[in-house]
Design a protein around this motif. Structure first.
Motif, PDB file in Angstrom:
ATOM      1  N   MET A 175       0.834  -1.207   0.000  1.00  0.00           N
ATOM      2  CA  MET A 175       0.000   0.000   0.000  1.00  0.00           C
ATOM      3  C   MET A 175       0.866   1.254   0.000  1.00  0.00           C
ATOM      4  SD  MET A 175      -2.983  -1.101  -0.181  1.00  0.00           S
ATOM      5  CE  MET A 175      -3.988   0.348   0.063  1.00  0.00           C
ATOM      6  N   LYS A 229      -5.559   2.242   7.540  1.00  0.00           N
ATOM      7  CA  LYS A 229      -6.458   1.591   8.486  1.00  0.00           C
ATOM      8  C   LYS A 229      -6.059   0.125   8.563  1.00  0.00           C
ATOM      9  CE  LYS A 229      -8.681  -1.157   6.678  1.00  0.00           C
ATOM     10  NZ  LYS A 229      -8.255  -2.421   5.988  1.00  0.00           N
ATOM     11  N   PHE A 287      -7.052   7.444  -3.385  1.00  0.00           N
ATOM     12  CA  PHE A 287      -5.965   7.655  -2.418  1.00  0.00           C
ATOM     13  C   PHE A 287      -5.351   9.048  -2.618  1.00  0.00           C
ATOM     14  CE2 PHE A 287      -6.525   3.128  -2.300  1.00  0.00           C
ATOM     15  CZ  PHE A 287      -6.320   2.823  -0.957  1.00  0.00           C
TER      16      PHE A 287
HETATM   17  N1  LIG Z   1      -6.926   0.838   2.564  1.00  0.00           N
HETATM   18  C1  LIG Z   1      -6.931  -0.393   2.091  1.00  0.00           C
HETATM   19  O1  LIG Z   1      -7.787  -0.781   1.310  1.00  0.00           O
HETATM   20  C2  LIG Z   1      -5.860  -1.354   2.501  1.00  0.00           C
HETATM   21  C3  LIG Z   1      -5.580  -2.455   1.703  1.00  0.00           C
HETATM   22  C4  LIG Z   1      -4.558  -3.316   2.106  1.00  0.00           C
HETATM   23  C5  LIG Z   1      -3.866  -3.080   3.285  1.00  0.00           C
HETATM   24  N2  LIG Z   1      -4.190  -2.007   4.052  1.00  0.00           N
HETATM   25  C6  LIG Z   1      -3.464  -1.713   5.305  1.00  0.00           C
HETATM   26  O2  LIG Z   1      -2.188  -1.177   4.979  1.00  0.00           O
HETATM   27  C7  LIG Z   1      -1.199  -1.626   5.901  1.00  0.00           C
HETATM   28  C8  LIG Z   1      -0.031  -2.249   5.131  1.00  0.00           C
HETATM   29  O3  LIG Z   1      -0.494  -3.346   4.389  1.00  0.00           O
HETATM   30  P1  LIG Z   1       0.305  -3.885   3.108  1.00  0.00           P
HETATM   31  O4  LIG Z   1      -0.613  -4.826   2.427  1.00  0.00           O
HETATM   32  O5  LIG Z   1       0.884  -2.730   2.361  1.00  0.00           O
HETATM   33  O6  LIG Z   1       1.455  -4.708   3.822  1.00  0.00           O
HETATM   34  P2  LIG Z   1       2.978  -4.962   3.364  1.00  0.00           P
HETATM   35  O7  LIG Z   1       3.399  -6.174   4.098  1.00  0.00           O
HETATM   36  O8  LIG Z   1       3.098  -4.969   1.866  1.00  0.00           O
HETATM   37  O9  LIG Z   1       3.780  -3.686   3.876  1.00  0.00           O
HETATM   38  C9  LIG Z   1       3.990  -3.438   5.241  1.00  0.00           C
HETATM   39  C10 LIG Z   1       5.145  -2.495   5.485  1.00  0.00           C
HETATM   40  O10 LIG Z   1       5.462  -2.585   6.878  1.00  0.00           O
HETATM   41  C11 LIG Z   1       6.845  -2.873   7.042  1.00  0.00           C
HETATM   42  N3  LIG Z   1       7.005  -3.734   8.222  1.00  0.00           N
HETATM   43  C12 LIG Z   1       6.664  -5.016   8.325  1.00  0.00           C
HETATM   44  N4  LIG Z   1       6.935  -5.489   9.565  1.00  0.00           N
HETATM   45  C13 LIG Z   1       7.413  -4.448  10.260  1.00  0.00           C
HETATM   46  C14 LIG Z   1       7.874  -4.274  11.595  1.00  0.00           C
HETATM   47  N5  LIG Z   1       7.859  -5.274  12.465  1.00  0.00           N
HETATM   48  N6  LIG Z   1       8.324  -3.048  11.969  1.00  0.00           N
HETATM   49  C15 LIG Z   1       8.335  -2.021  11.106  1.00  0.00           C
HETATM   50  N7  LIG Z   1       7.910  -2.126   9.816  1.00  0.00           N
HETATM   51  C16 LIG Z   1       7.456  -3.322   9.410  1.00  0.00           C
HETATM   52  C17 LIG Z   1       7.278  -3.554   5.770  1.00  0.00           C
HETATM   53  O11 LIG Z   1       8.654  -3.378   5.573  1.00  0.00           O
HETATM   54  C18 LIG Z   1       6.434  -2.831   4.733  1.00  0.00           C
HETATM   55  O12 LIG Z   1       7.049  -1.629   4.347  1.00  0.00           O
HETATM   56  C19 LIG Z   1      -1.911  -2.607   6.848  1.00  0.00           C
HETATM   57  O13 LIG Z   1      -2.242  -1.923   8.024  1.00  0.00           O
HETATM   58  C20 LIG Z   1      -3.175  -2.974   6.105  1.00  0.00           C
HETATM   59  O14 LIG Z   1      -4.239  -3.253   6.981  1.00  0.00           O
HETATM   60  C21 LIG Z   1      -5.154  -1.142   3.676  1.00  0.00           C
END
Ligand SMILES: NC(=O)c1ccc[n+]([C@@H]2O[C@H](COP(=O)([O-])OP(=O)(O)OC[C@H]3O[C@@H](n4cnc5c(N)ncnc54)[C@H](O)[C@@H]3O)[C@@H](O)[C@H]2O)c1
Length: 383
Positions: free
Chosen positions: A17, A113, A332
């Motif tokens: 995201m 979120k 977004f």
């Molecule tokens: N608005 C939406 O429709 C939507 C859709 C998908 C995800 N999300 C939310 O977005 C957020 C990220 O999801 P994503 O799918 O991009 O995940 P992702 O796993 O692709 O990315 C997560 C990020 O967090 C970092 N990270 C992971 N573990 C960590 C730790 N222990 N300490 C610090 N950083 C850490 C990773 O390096 C990465 O940059 C989540 O909270 C998810 O609920 C929202």
């Protein structure tokens, strides 16, 4: 002198995201158009600082997109006064401590979120932000789906009369990972890793329902793990400890009943992956991600139940497609522009950390309702 640029710390910028929706489609798109436009017509340019764990990854991203600032040191980033906004797209479990630090550093907060894993934590973030006097905002992207924008327009026009009920279907078949790789990450199916369709989707349903139909007064939900074993990204079988489907009824102030099914275990037999049917005294609508069909009271057919005769009427043909009449930008990006205007010129913003906390509460109470087999009231939340 008028402000010409604003620095934004983007934590988790290399995540799915963080990169695709927030950096690429939002902040870099705003940068490429010369900045965000203020109400007086002048523009303020955005300057991102990428923050993450892997300097290698960040350097590669920064070089690819001509970004000057990046670091794996969050404290250092937060200490920089040229970057007054902190954005968080970390995995949900890592979010609360990071946002607390940013609030303590006096940054304005914008975040993905759900804002926290528990309502208590989510509410604490809202309280801390209020006490520190920092602006804050939470992603609410589903309201920007063209189908939902059209629905909002119909509601505002009075098309429905009194809205009686809403029935929504969200979902699709997510492969188990054995003979075809799953199209969602395996953590989504593990409770201990923050997974579960309730915590994922109810955070969305909260602001969708609140902003289209009214305050949610109670929730009844049945959360289920239909598929108990899945296969992960490495081909290893694991136990699915989180819910993968939820059947919920939300009672809304004013009397509308909203019934939503969210499932990763359904095969799609509808036009789009999300579909809501809204029935009102004066008309009905069926909306998806993009589409929106309506049937006014005056053009409603009069079916008569007769199980002895095969159906000859094509009910689908009674509906009328609502035209776009508008251009729909990436949601977004639009949200980012709204949040930047909130920070830069105090433009209104109702999607704050308190709204985010209500979303987290809806997930928490939905799961509680399911575990206890009862409807749970949701009194107004105050700070
Ligand atoms: N608005 C939406 O429709 C939507 C859709 C998908 C995800 N999300 C939310 O977005 C957020 C990220 O999801 P994503 O799918 O991009 O995940 P992702 O796993 O692709 O990315 C997560 C990020 O967090 C970092 N990270 C992971 N573990 C960590 C730790 N222990 N300490 C610090 N950083 C850490 C990773 O390096 C990465 O940059 C989540 O909270 C998810 O609920 C929202």
């Amino acid at each position: 002198m008028t402000q010409r640029s604003i620095g934004i710390i983007m934590n988790g910028a290399s995540g799915r995201m963080g990169y695709r929706q927030h950096l690429l489609r939002s902040i870099l798109a705003i940068r490429d158009q010369g900045g965000v436009q203020l109400s007086d017509g002048s523009k303020v340019q955005v300057v991102p600082m990428l923050v993450g764990r892997s300097t290698e990854k960040l350097r590669e991203l920064a070089e690819r997109h001509g970004i000057e600032h990046y670091t794996n040191d969050l404290d250092k980033a937060l200490a920089n006064p040229d970057f007054p906004i902190y954005f968080d797209a970390l995995i949900t479990q890592a979010r609360v401590p990071a946002i607390k630090k940013a609030i303590a550093a006096g940054k304005h907060i914008y975040t993905e979120k759900p804002t926290a894993e528990t309502f208590e934590d989510a509410l604490e973030l809202a309280r801390l932000a209020r006490a520190a006097g920092v602006m804050n905002g939470v992603v609410h992207d589903k309201l920007f789906l063209p189908g939902f924008r059209k629905l909002a327009r119909l509601i505002e026009s009075g098309f429905f009369g009194r809205i009686l009920s809403v029935r929504g279907e969200f979902g699709y078949w997510v492969f188990e990972g054995d003979w075809q790789p799953a199209q969602r990450p395996s953590w989504n199916y593990r409770k201990e890793d923050g997974g579960g369709i309730v915590s994922d989707m109810f955070a969305h349903w909260n602001y969708v329902i609140e902003n289209l139909f009214g305050r949610i007064e109670s929730v009844y939900a049945q959360a289920v793990t239909h598929i108990p074993t899945r296969v992960d990204e490495n081909g290893k079988a694991y136990e699915a400890t989180a819910d993968d489907a939820a059947y919920a009824i939300f009672q809304v102030a004013g009397g509308t009943t909203v019934q939503l099914n969210s499932s990763w275990d359904v095969r799609v037999h509808r036009k789009e992956l999300v579909e809501f049917q809204v029935d009102g005294t004066l008309g009905s609508a069926v909306v998806g991600l993009f589409g929106c069909e309506i049937q006014p009271r005056n053009a409603t057919p009069k079916p008569v139940w007769n199980p002895d005769l095969p159906e000859t009427h094509d009910y689908y043909s009674d509906w009328l497609e609502v035209p776009n009449n508008d251009s729909y930008e990436n949601g977004f990006k639009v949200q980012w522009e709204q949040f930047l205007l909130h920070v830069l010129e105090d433009a209104p913003n109702k999607y704050d950390l308190l709204a985010g906390a209500r979303g987290v509460r809806l997930s928490e109470k939905g799961l509680e309702s399911s575990a206890e087999g009862r409807r749970i009231d949701l009194p107004p939340v105050t700070l």
